[in-house]
Enzyme design. Structure first.
Site, PDB file in Angstrom:
ATOM      1  N   ASP A 189      -6.334  -3.591  -1.488  1.00 24.58           N
ATOM      2  CA  ASP A 189      -7.080  -2.428  -1.969  1.00 24.58           C
ATOM      3  C   ASP A 189      -6.951  -2.202  -3.471  1.00 24.58           C
ATOM      4  O   ASP A 189      -7.549  -1.276  -4.008  1.00 24.58           O
ATOM      5  CB  ASP A 189      -6.635  -1.165  -1.220  1.00 24.58           C
ATOM      6  CG  ASP A 189      -5.220  -0.771  -1.564  1.00 24.58           C
ATOM      7  OD1 ASP A 189      -4.534  -1.517  -2.287  1.00 24.58           O
ATOM      8  OD2 ASP A 189      -4.782   0.297  -1.111  1.00 24.58           O
ATOM      9  N   TYR A 203      -1.539  -5.572 -11.697  1.00 27.98           N
ATOM     10  CA  TYR A 203      -0.280  -6.248 -11.363  1.00 27.98           C
ATOM     11  C   TYR A 203       0.131  -7.300 -12.384  1.00 27.98           C
ATOM     12  O   TYR A 203       1.285  -7.724 -12.410  1.00 27.98           O
ATOM     13  CB  TYR A 203      -0.352  -6.878  -9.962  1.00 27.98           C
ATOM     14  CG  TYR A 203      -0.060  -5.881  -8.865  1.00 27.98           C
ATOM     15  CD1 TYR A 203       1.243  -5.674  -8.406  1.00 27.98           C
ATOM     16  CD2 TYR A 203      -1.072  -5.121  -8.297  1.00 27.98           C
ATOM     17  CE1 TYR A 203       1.522  -4.752  -7.414  1.00 27.98           C
ATOM     18  CE2 TYR A 203      -0.814  -4.194  -7.301  1.00 27.98           C
ATOM     19  CZ  TYR A 203       0.495  -4.013  -6.860  1.00 27.98           C
ATOM     20  OH  TYR A 203       0.766  -3.096  -5.883  1.00 27.98           O
TER      21      TYR A 203
HETATM   22  P1  NAD Z   1       5.803   1.737   6.395  1.00 25.84           P
HETATM   23  O1  NAD Z   1       7.193   1.175   6.370  1.00 25.84           O
HETATM   24  O2  NAD Z   1       5.618   3.194   6.339  1.00 25.84           O
HETATM   25  O3  NAD Z   1       5.065   1.209   7.704  1.00 25.84           O
HETATM   26  C1  NAD Z   1       5.180  -0.056   8.208  1.00 25.84           C
HETATM   27  C2  NAD Z   1       5.368  -0.004   9.720  1.00 25.84           C
HETATM   28  O4  NAD Z   1       5.410  -1.363  10.189  1.00 25.84           O
HETATM   29  C3  NAD Z   1       6.673   0.658  10.181  1.00 25.84           C
HETATM   30  O5  NAD Z   1       6.420   1.675  11.092  1.00 25.84           O
HETATM   31  C4  NAD Z   1       7.446  -0.483  10.817  1.00 25.84           C
HETATM   32  O6  NAD Z   1       8.247  -0.082  11.913  1.00 25.84           O
HETATM   33  C5  NAD Z   1       6.334  -1.419  11.257  1.00 25.84           C
HETATM   34  N1  NAD Z   1       6.766  -2.790  11.483  1.00 25.84           N
HETATM   35  C6  NAD Z   1       7.632  -3.518  10.765  1.00 25.84           C
HETATM   36  N2  NAD Z   1       7.747  -4.745  11.282  1.00 25.84           N
HETATM   37  C7  NAD Z   1       6.923  -4.822  12.349  1.00 25.84           C
HETATM   38  C8  NAD Z   1       6.604  -5.830  13.289  1.00 25.84           C
HETATM   39  N3  NAD Z   1       7.154  -7.046  13.209  1.00 25.84           N
HETATM   40  N4  NAD Z   1       5.715  -5.546  14.266  1.00 25.84           N
HETATM   41  C9  NAD Z   1       5.153  -4.324  14.331  1.00 25.84           C
HETATM   42  N5  NAD Z   1       5.405  -3.319  13.479  1.00 25.84           N
HETATM   43  C10 NAD Z   1       6.290  -3.566  12.492  1.00 25.84           C
HETATM   44  O7  NAD Z   1       5.034   1.024   5.188  1.00 25.84           O
HETATM   45  P2  NAD Z   1       3.796   1.478   4.305  1.00 25.84           P
HETATM   46  O8  NAD Z   1       4.267   1.809   2.947  1.00 25.84           O
HETATM   47  O9  NAD Z   1       2.997   2.483   5.027  1.00 25.84           O
HETATM   48  O10 NAD Z   1       2.994   0.119   4.153  1.00 25.84           O
HETATM   49  C11 NAD Z   1       2.573  -0.647   5.238  1.00 25.84           C
HETATM   50  C12 NAD Z   1       2.081  -1.994   4.789  1.00 25.84           C
HETATM   51  O11 NAD Z   1       0.827  -1.906   4.166  1.00 25.84           O
HETATM   52  C13 NAD Z   1       2.984  -2.679   3.764  1.00 25.84           C
HETATM   53  O12 NAD Z   1       3.011  -4.072   4.030  1.00 25.84           O
HETATM   54  C14 NAD Z   1       2.289  -2.416   2.475  1.00 25.84           C
HETATM   55  O13 NAD Z   1       2.678  -3.326   1.467  1.00 25.84           O
HETATM   56  C15 NAD Z   1       0.889  -2.605   2.924  1.00 25.84           C
HETATM   57  N6  NAD Z   1      -0.174  -2.121   2.036  1.00 25.84           N
HETATM   58  C16 NAD Z   1      -1.050  -3.032   1.593  1.00 25.84           C
HETATM   59  C17 NAD Z   1      -2.092  -2.677   0.788  1.00 25.84           C
HETATM   60  C18 NAD Z   1      -3.007  -3.756   0.273  1.00 25.84           C
HETATM   61  O14 NAD Z   1      -3.686  -3.570  -0.681  1.00 25.84           O
HETATM   62  N7  NAD Z   1      -3.047  -4.937   0.841  1.00 25.84           N
HETATM   63  C19 NAD Z   1      -2.255  -1.329   0.444  1.00 25.84           C
HETATM   64  C20 NAD Z   1      -1.343  -0.389   0.914  1.00 25.84           C
HETATM   65  C21 NAD Z   1      -0.312  -0.814   1.724  1.00 25.84           C
HETATM   66  C1  G6P Z   2      -1.623  -1.006  -4.065  1.00 22.67           C
HETATM   67  C2  G6P Z   2      -1.563  -2.459  -3.698  1.00 22.67           C
HETATM   68  C3  G6P Z   2      -0.848  -2.623  -2.403  1.00 22.67           C
HETATM   69  C4  G6P Z   2       0.528  -2.003  -2.477  1.00 22.67           C
HETATM   70  C5  G6P Z   2       0.428  -0.569  -2.887  1.00 22.67           C
HETATM   71  C6  G6P Z   2       1.823  -0.055  -3.165  1.00 22.67           C
HETATM   72  O1  G6P Z   2      -2.432  -0.308  -3.196  1.00 22.67           O
HETATM   73  O2  G6P Z   2      -2.819  -3.058  -3.585  1.00 22.67           O
HETATM   74  O3  G6P Z   2      -0.773  -3.983  -2.101  1.00 22.67           O
HETATM   75  O4  G6P Z   2       1.160  -2.077  -1.220  1.00 22.67           O
HETATM   76  O5  G6P Z   2      -0.318  -0.447  -4.043  1.00 22.67           O
HETATM   77  O6  G6P Z   2       1.796   1.304  -3.212  1.00 22.67           O
HETATM   78  P1  G6P Z   2       3.120   2.170  -3.102  1.00 22.67           P
HETATM   79  O7  G6P Z   2       2.598   3.534  -3.261  1.00 22.67           O
HETATM   80  O8  G6P Z   2       3.700   1.894  -1.712  1.00 22.67           O
HETATM   81  O9  G6P Z   2       4.038   1.712  -4.180  1.00 22.67           O
HETATM   82 MN    MN Z   3      -2.551  -5.126  -2.586  1.00 26.53          MN
END
Ligand code: NAD
Ligand code: G6P
Ligand code: MN
Length: 449
Positions: free
Chosen positions: A170, A272
């Site tokens: 995102d 980044y």
């Molecule tokens: P969070 O820790 O609040 O939530 C993650 C959840 O995943 C937890 O509830 C945890 O118990 C669960 N989990 C961990 N291992 C697991 C497994 N093997 N099977 C099932 N569930 C499992 O984290 P968050 O800050 O809300 O972020 C969630 C994910 O989304 C992270 O990987 C973050 O980097 C990603 N993210 C990506 C983008 C992007 O641009 N690609 C944007 C925002 C967040």
């Molecule tokens: C952006 C990136 C994600 C990352 C997030 C981290 O959205 O694209 O890949 O996980 O920032 O945000 P945070 O608020 O968890 O530092």
């Molecule tokens: Mn990302």
């Protein structure tokens, strides 16, 4: 229109309520008959699920809601898996960030040694979910945004080459939204972009409006002065008020894009890149005792879980401060592209196969794709300049070495990967960081030889 069944993997994520609210706000675009939550932490997921059940009951009582830790229950009768897991949760993110900082190296969730450590945890978790999907709903698609997306995408390319998984980030969406607002457009959807790079490692080369007018000069003029910070945020910063739009660390990131841009004014950079191009600035203003993980635990996690508890206790969403995650609507655009063959143009993380002409065909690159019922069709971005190519070759080698290290359980390759990272000064420091990370990740990494 067909009504869809969706499982959110990582149901306990801080992003889950915002995404559920977003899905409920988009039911006309993407009709839904069932939402399931899946997580391997029952307690954490329950707090989110108890509130989301009430949210769904209030807004769309026809949607069936299921929350489970049982893979068969979760992944049976599913059209889409929306995956945002964090293997090791914030406790491990904190270590990913603090261990490198002990050695004066950038400590970041997805970049450098921290991202590598997270990758070594994430690969197994994401593959497991993909396998559950294929076992119980072989026709489903997985929309994955679990991080570190670059490493996870390389792992799924290599180890599950025929799987129906789309990896998306995102960050470009967030930046494009800022670009649009900086020049007075109402939405990023008024722009058509050309972009190339790796995940969290890319550059815009062309941005036009729908009529084909070049918007780059105006956006560049803004970025040259302000980075991706918006006027109202700069004003708030001057008044020393916390901006309503972003935490202080993100404001720094958006502002710092100005320096990143200065290095190549032909293109507009992903935020980044600051970690790779200005690592010592980053370390200088980091607090090794209080990193982004601490900020998120004290901020987003506390707020989301607090609100969820309140909703569950009062049995309604009255006066809630939980918000629709508007910008997560890209997930609906992606699901719609698959479900309705919309041919939406989106940036995805896909196998290069010639999209960047003078770059490794097997690299997972981030480029615009046309997305339809049979998946993404990458658009050719042509040849890239030496500066970007050099940086990307080094970084893609890091990402591929991590996946090889995970697959072969190789200490040697992991040491090489960390050494190769642009933000790590030398092999000695790389080994010290690796040994600390190894100790901290015993429970999560494969046992290395
Ligand atoms: P969070 O820790 O609040 O939530 C993650 C959840 O995943 C937890 O509830 C945890 O118990 C669960 N989990 C961990 N291992 C697991 C497994 N093997 N099977 C099932 N569930 C499992 O984290 P968050 O800050 O809300 O972020 C969630 C994910 O989304 C992270 O990987 C973050 O980097 C990603 N993210 C990506 C983008 C992007 O641009 N690609 C944007 C925002 C967040
Ligand atoms: C952006 C990136 C994600 C990352 C997030 C981290 O959205 O694209 O890949 O996980 O920032 O945000 P945070 O608020 O968890 O530092
Ligand atoms: Mn990302």
């Amino acid at each position: 229109m067909k009504k869809h069944s969706i499982v959110i993997a990582g149901g306990g994520s801080t992003f889950t309520p915002g995404i559920v609210l977003m899905l409920l706000d988009n039911l006309e675009q993407l009709p839904i008959r069932q939402i399931k939550f899946y997580d391997n932490d029952a307690e954490r997921q329950k707090e989110i699920a108890d509130a989301c059940e009430i949210i769904i009951q209030e807004k769309a009582p026809d949607i069936k809601f299921v929350s489970t830790t049982d893979p068969k229950t979760a992944f049976t009768d599913i059209d889409f898996v929306m995956a945002h897991i964090r293997v090791g949760k914030y406790a491990m993110r904190e270590k990913d960030e603090k261990i490198p900082l002990k050695y004066g190296v950038v400590g970041q969730e997805t970049c450098g040694p921290g991202g590598i450590a997270y990758g070594m945890r994430s690969i197994g978790g994401v593959l497991e979910i993909l396998d559950y999907m294929e076992q119980y709903s072989p026709n489903a698609w997985m929309l994955n945004y679990s991080n570190p997306a670059a490493i996870v995408a390389e792992a799924t390319r290599k180890l599950r080459p025929n799987s129906k998984i789309l990896n998306i980030c995102d960050m470009p969406i967030g930046i494009e939204e800022r670009m649009a607002r900086s020049i007075g457009l109402s939405s990023r959807k008024e722009m058509v972009v050309r972009y190339y790079g790796l995940n969290h490692f890319g550059w815009w080369t062309d941005i036009r409006d729908k009529e084909g007018n070049d918007l780059m000069p105006k956006i560049k003029a803004h970025v040259k002065e302000n980075g991706y910070a918006l006027p109202e945020e700069l004003a708030a910063a001057k008044e020393n008020e916390a901006s309503q739009h972003a935490d202080a660390s993100w404001m720094h990131t958006f502002t710092k894009a100005k320096d990143v841009y200065a290095l190549d004014p032909e293109t507009l950079p992903n935020t980044y890149l600051k970690y790779y191009l200005f690592p010592s600035d980053e370390v200088a203003h980091s607090n090794p005792e209080y990193t982004r993980a601490n900020e998120v635990m004290a901020g987003r996690e506390k707020h989301v879980f607090g609100e969820c508890r309140r909703i569950a206790e009062q049995g309604s969403t009255k006066d809630t401060t939980l918000e629709i995650d508007e910008h997560a609507s890209y997930i609906v655009d992606l699901a719609r592209a698959i479900a309705y063959n919309t041919h939406e143009r989106m940036l995805l993380i896909v196998e290069n196969k010639g999209a960047i002409v003078n770059f490794d065909d097997t690299a997972m690159v981030e480029v615009p794709c046309i997305v339809g019922a049979n998946g993404p069709e990458p658009l050719v971005q042509g040849e890239i300049p030496r500066f970007q190519k050099g940086m990307m070759e080094q970084q893609v080698a890091v990402e591929k070495l991590v996946v090889e290290a995970w697959e072969e359980k190789s200490y040697q390759k992991l040491w090489q990967a960390i050494t190769m990272s642009k933000i790590v000064p030398n092999a000695t420091v790389a080994k010290q960081i690796l040994d600390d990370l190894l100790e901290a990740n015993k429970e999560f990494w494969p046992e290395l030889r």
